[in-house]
Design an enzyme around this catalytic site. Structure first.
Site, PDB file in Angstrom:
ATOM      1  N   TYR A  35       8.795 -29.537 -40.226  1.00  0.00           N
ATOM      2  CA  TYR A  35       9.313 -28.279 -39.711  1.00  0.00           C
ATOM      3  C   TYR A  35       9.463 -27.238 -40.819  1.00  0.00           C
ATOM      4  O   TYR A  35       9.166 -26.060 -40.614  1.00  0.00           O
ATOM      5  CB  TYR A  35      10.629 -28.500 -38.968  1.00  0.00           C
ATOM      6  CG  TYR A  35      10.477 -29.399 -37.764  1.00  0.00           C
ATOM      7  CD1 TYR A  35       9.475 -29.176 -36.819  1.00  0.00           C
ATOM      8  CD2 TYR A  35      11.311 -30.491 -37.564  1.00  0.00           C
ATOM      9  CE1 TYR A  35       9.319 -30.004 -35.722  1.00  0.00           C
ATOM     10  CE2 TYR A  35      11.169 -31.318 -36.464  1.00  0.00           C
ATOM     11  CZ  TYR A  35      10.162 -31.071 -35.551  1.00  0.00           C
ATOM     12  OH  TYR A  35      10.011 -31.896 -34.457  1.00  0.00           O
ATOM     13  N   GLU A  70      16.586 -29.441 -32.658  1.00  0.00           N
ATOM     14  CA  GLU A  70      17.517 -30.289 -33.390  1.00  0.00           C
ATOM     15  C   GLU A  70      16.727 -31.487 -33.902  1.00  0.00           C
ATOM     16  O   GLU A  70      15.843 -31.980 -33.218  1.00  0.00           O
ATOM     17  CB  GLU A  70      18.654 -30.807 -32.505  1.00  0.00           C
ATOM     18  CG  GLU A  70      19.642 -29.760 -32.048  1.00  0.00           C
ATOM     19  CD  GLU A  70      19.262 -29.113 -30.725  1.00  0.00           C
ATOM     20  OE1 GLU A  70      19.854 -28.083 -30.393  1.00  0.00           O
ATOM     21  OE2 GLU A  70      18.357 -29.634 -30.035  1.00  0.00           O
TER      22      GLU A  70
END
Length: 175
Positions: A120, A108
């Protein structure tokens, strides 16, 4: 950039890691006990990056359960950002996932943390949903990110390319 080492996080590293944690998350951060508990957890893998002087510059933690890994934390000291340290330590975490036959990685991230999201995405994490009001300090939403199977050619080719480029930096990975 000077030489850096990626090492397994030890109990002796917790004080320095905690100082970075407070800098990066001043309003709501993990406690020292949280880090000590994580280091004692058999599912947890924690690493830090140290420079030639032994100063901790960044850290990462993840849990590996069956065929899935969950990144619990990743932080870089504010004075050492934009030096590819997050990328370096994420490579170490993914290498461990390969060694342990992990197939998927999840995490998260704050929806406002554009640099982390970009990192990411560079590693082919994709947004698969939202956790509303996830962060206790301000009620910010968290984006749930997930990889496809890391053994698929698309992920492996991308990972190897990123790793090859980072290996041009002076990095030593501790085994």
């Amino acid at each position: 950039m000077q030489k850096v080492q990626v090492l397994k996080m030890l109990k002796d590293d917790v004080d320095a890691v905690f100082e970075i944690e407070k800098l990066v998350h001043p309003n709501h951060h993990w406690s020292k006990d949280s880090f000590y508990n994580e280091l004692a957890n058999n599912l947890a893998y924690y690493y830090c990056i140290k420079n030639e002087d032994g100063i901790i510059l960044a850290y990462i933690g993840l849990w590996q359960i069956l065929e899935e890994a969950h990144i619990t934390t990743l932080a870089v000291h504010p004075d050492y950002r934009n030096m590819q340290l997050a990328q370096i330590i994420l490579i170490k975490a993914i290498e461990d996932c390969y060694k342990n036959m992990i197939k998927y990685i999840t995490l998260e991230v704050r929806e406002s943390n554009i640099p982390a999201i970009s990192l990411y995405e560079k590693f082919l994490f994709e947004s698969i949903g939202m956790r509303k009001n996830y962060y206790q300090d301000n009620g910010e939403n968290a984006i749930i990110m997930f990889t496809q199977n890391i053994w698929y050619d698309k992920f492996k080719d991308n990972f190897n390319s990123l790793k090859e480029n980072i290996n041009k930096v002076n990095v030593c990975y501790d085994e």
